[in-house]
Design an enzyme around this catalytic site. Structure first.
Site, PDB file in Angstrom:
ATOM      1  N   ASP A 181       0.857  -1.174   0.000  1.00 47.90           N
ATOM      2  CA  ASP A 181       0.000   0.000   0.000  1.00 47.90           C
ATOM      3  C   ASP A 181       0.904   1.237   0.000  1.00 47.90           C
ATOM      4  OD1 ASP A 181      -3.043   0.934   0.957  1.00 47.90           O
ATOM      5  OD2 ASP A 181      -1.454   2.286   1.605  1.00 47.90           O
TER       6      ASP A 181
ATOM      7  N   ASN B 288      -2.935  13.073  -3.616  1.00 44.95           N
ATOM      8  CA  ASN B 288      -4.074  13.513  -4.416  1.00 44.95           C
ATOM      9  C   ASN B 288      -4.606  14.860  -3.940  1.00 44.95           C
ATOM     10  OD1 ASN B 288      -4.285  11.454  -6.307  1.00 44.95           O
ATOM     11  ND2 ASN B 288      -5.514  10.156  -4.968  1.00 44.95           N
TER      12      ASN B 288
ATOM     13  N   ASP C 166      -2.271   9.592 -10.123  1.00 47.75           N
ATOM     14  CA  ASP C 166      -2.358   8.549 -11.156  1.00 47.75           C
ATOM     15  C   ASP C 166      -0.977   8.203 -11.710  1.00 47.75           C
ATOM     16  OD1 ASP C 166      -5.054   8.543 -10.800  1.00 47.75           O
ATOM     17  OD2 ASP C 166      -5.534   9.656 -12.628  1.00 47.75           O
TER      18      ASP C 166
ATOM     19  N   GLU D 230      -4.798   2.506  -3.866  1.00 48.49           N
ATOM     20  CA  GLU D 230      -3.339   2.492  -3.886  1.00 48.49           C
ATOM     21  C   GLU D 230      -2.774   1.161  -3.398  1.00 48.49           C
ATOM     22  OE1 GLU D 230      -4.551   4.665  -0.027  1.00 48.49           O
ATOM     23  OE2 GLU D 230      -5.305   4.324  -2.037  1.00 48.49           O
TER      24      GLU D 230
END
Length: 744
Positions: A203, A211, A220, A246
């Site tokens: 993760d 973000n 992204d 993620e």
């Protein structure tokens, strides 16, 4: 194709109307049945290769059927010529690709022409045969095939594209969760006894901040870069997937050690990826497949290891939890300590684990009430392993494994060495504390060691490893078994007041530095107030790090419940006799009892001149002397900040008369420096004066809003003609060496 089957059946029926020897009808109908079955299989094909192969088989069966059907007729060519044209035309959809078309058509005509050339032909009949084949059959089938090929090819490409989209994450190009699980199930079903499979869960750390701060385009791109690292650095036979968000997963054909090494390699590679505010990091959880378990169980264990990696600081690799017990007792692991008791050692890596116990004393009862179990490592010769080596963080290790192993060691030794009426303080990491099912496991271990959970106090260490909500819920589960809960090192790191109020421990262990902490300016210890606060919250207090007699006296004076430290007993493999410590605690009580009267006398002698001057000011005010003149003698005292009068509601009447301490230091908190804007009837110095009218009362020290310094107030309730008022003087009590009330 179905029409071709129907036409073949019609030809079979027509053949039965012709005289002469014929192939058995069952053989010809069998050909028709095979053709029909091949037609039915066509819709379930999933690739062009299978589709074309079915077409080739279909045509060969059809040729064989035609040959069987024309056997024995007088003019076989008349029966075969129409078929040689119609069959390639009708079968054109079978030849999905040009390669299929040319291969199938060539095989068909080769088979048919072999039959034709087997009989002598006249020139005119031969001309007609080749005219039908060259001028009608081949051109018609070519046109029909390539027209249908365009349609059918697009259909297959669309199906293939949709299947790929359904199994692929569009952003990273990796498998999605559904495809990953399906492929993993196939791998596990094909496992042999010798094969090993491990799962890696990872993760990206703090991905939400990426973000939120820099936009989803940056996030992204980070996901894509991580996917590229995974595809480049994992073996070709490994399954790699973006599980969602993620999170990524890798299914590896290797054991736990190999998977840990790969995870550590991936962690380093991801840490080299840049983000706008630094570098990406990721946390990893690794688990090895156990025989008989499903892929979802394997992923759950890897996910649990991932959560521990997150809670223990991120950017690290954690392995699955080993099954209890984590340690093994080996030959020669018992050793005799002082007093004849047996202490047990357990094998761990290349050394042994054993227990040392440090006593805790009830100060009021002046006796040992418990022992904190501390883990030690020993070599074969009895030399201790340095803590910096023993507890050194290892990125790919499960620190919870050592934590759980310590519980097995301590419980075994405590059952042999500790007095029957003593508590055992058992350290536990937050991540272990909140682990699913561990409350039940630990209860079983405690009872197996011959102890009861009521004798065990779980001491939650100051560490990362779980949210406060998780620990609060876990604490309820442990209490159901009878365990008591303590929070270690309050006042340091993660151990804050919010944590206490949510977990509601039975005991709070104060960090040793709090004994030496003092208030700003005066140098007075803050321990008494802190202990009082925790008592009001319903928690007993343990002070750690008591190393001097002065610190022991302070702990007793502060109303601490339990004390621990080198002065009272060092950690050791054996239990030391407590008699000398009992005398030390008793001496501390004697010192406090003797000093309390002295402290009271000093304080009273210091404030008595102010009481006398305040009563004189009250008498002057009652005879009509104006405020400034009445307070003038009092305002000349060196420690006087100001003299004031408060009405029955606690609001200031008129102005205050400043004293030398005011003019010398000045007001530092400007927005609240003017006392006339405030109401003071909630202050103890106002309430106590009202309760004892005519008596000059002295407050405990407090932090003054007007001056920002520690102060005390001397106040007196006076009945004036227009109602009762409280007169007073505020004194600067910030100088070091001033006596404080004995209660403080």
């Amino acid at each position: 194709m179905a029409f071709t089957v129907v036409a073949f059946l019609c030809l079979v029926g027509a053949r039965n109307l012709v005289d002469g020897p014929a192939t058995p009808l069952a053989y010809r109908l069998a050909c028709a049945l095979v053709l029909a079955l091949l037609v039915l299989v066509i819709p379930s094909t999933r690739s062009t290769l299978i589709f074309g192969a079915i077409g080739v088989v279909y045509m060969q069966v059809l040729v064989a059927g035609m040959a069987l059907n024309t056997a024995g007729v007088a003019q076989p060519l008349l029966w075969l010529l129409p078929a040689m044209v119609v069959i390639p035309v009708c079968a054109a959809p079978l030849w999905l690709t040009p390669a299929h078309f040319f291969t199938g058509t060539a095989l068909f005509y080769a088979s048919a022409l072999a039959l034709l050339f087997g009989a002598p032909l006249t020139h005119d009949i031969e001309t007609v045969v080749w005219a039908w084949i060259a001028a009608i059959g081949i051109p018609t089938s070519v046109v029909f095939h390539f027209g249908f090929y365009r349609f059918r090819r697009n259909h297959f490409l669309l199906e293939s594209q949709l299947a790929q989209l359904a199994a692929t994450d569009p952003l990273t190009g990796l498998q999605n969760r559904r495809a990953f699980v399906k492929q993993a199930e196939q791998h596990l079903d094909a496992l042999t006894d010798e094969m090993q499979v491990s799962a890696i869960f990872l993760d990206i750390d703090n991905f939400k901040s990426l973000n939120d701060r820099f936009g989803h385009a940056v996030g992204d791109h980070a996901l894509y870069q991580v996917a590229q690292v995974l595809m480049e650095q994992t073996p070709a036979d490994a399954s790699v997937s973006r599980i969602g968000g993620e999170e990524f997963a890798v299914l590896l054909r290797d054991g736990l050690s190999g998977a840990l090494a790969l995870a550590e390699q991936l962690r380093g590679a991801i840490a080299a990826i840049e983000r706008p505010d630094g570098n990406l990091t990721a946390s990893f959880g690794v688990a090895q497949h156990r025989r008989g378990e499903s892929i979802m169980v394997l992923l759950d264990r890897a996910d649990e290891a991932l959560l521990r990696a997150k809670y223990s600081g991120r950017n690290r690799v954690c392995a699955e939890r080993r099954m209890l017990p984590d340690v093994q007792r080996s030959a020669g692991s018992e050793r005799r300590v002082e007093g004849g008791s047996l202490s047990q050692r357990y094998q761990w890596e290349d050394y042994y684990l054993t227990s040392h116990f440090q006593p805790l004393y009830s100060l009021s009862h002046q006796k040992q009430v418990g022992f904190e179990a501390l883990l030690r490592g020993e070599h074969d010769d009895g030399m201790l392993v340095p803590p910096v080596v023993m507890f050194a963080p290892k990125p790919s290790s499960d620190e919870g494994a050592l934590d759980r192993a310590s519980h097995v060691v301590h419980l075994s030794n405590a059952s042999r060495l500790l007095p029957n009426d003593a508590w055992l303080f058992l350290n536990i990491l937050p991540a272990t504390f909140i682990a699913a099912g561990y409350a039940d496991q630990l209860s079983v271990l405690v009872r197996a060691a011959g102890l009861e959970p009521e004798r065990v106090i779980l001491e939650i260490l100051e560490s990362h490893g779980g949210s406060v909500d998780d620990m609060s819920r876990a604490a309820a589960l442990y209490r159901e078994h009878g365990f008591l809960i303590a929070v270690d090192d309050f006042g340091a790191g993660q151990s804050n007041l919010d944590r206490l109020l949510r977990i509601r421990p039975d005991l709070v262990k104060l960090d040793g530095e709090l004994i030496r902490a003092t208030s700003h300016g005066t140098g007075h210890p803050i321990l008494p107030k802190l202990v009082s606060l925790l008592h009001q919250a319903g928690m007993l207090v343990v002070v750690e790090g008591v190393e001097t007699t002065e610190e022991l006296i302070l702990a007793v004076e502060s109303n601490v419940d339990f004390a621990q430290g080198y002065l009272l007993g060092r950690p050791a493999a054996q239990i030391a006799p407590p008699e000398s410590v009992h005398r030390q605690i008793d001496d501390a009580f004697d010192v406090i009892a003797q000093g309390r009267a002295h402290q009271y006398a000093l304080f009273e002698s210091e404030v008595e001149p102010y009481r006398i001057a305040l009563r004189a000011a009250a008498d002057a005010l009652l005879t009509g002397v104006v405020m400034d003149d009445a307070f003038a003698p009092l305002a000349r005292f060196d420690r006087c900040i100001s003299c004031f009068i408060l009405d029955a509601t606690g609001r200031q009447v008129g102005h205050e008369l400043p004293g030398p301490a005011w003019s010398k230091e000045g007001a530092s908190l400007q927005p609240v420096a003017n006392p006339r804007d405030a109401r003071w009837d909630h202050r103890p110095y106002f309430r106590n004066a009202v309760l004892l009218p005519g008596v000059a009362v002295t407050s405990n020290p407090y932090l003054s809003l007007a001056s920002g310094r520690p102060c005390i107030a001397v106040t007196l309730a006076v009945p004036f003609a227009n109602g009762r008022s409280v007169i007073g003087v505020e004194l600067d009590w910030s100088a070091k060496g001033l006596p404080w009330p004995a209660a403080e």
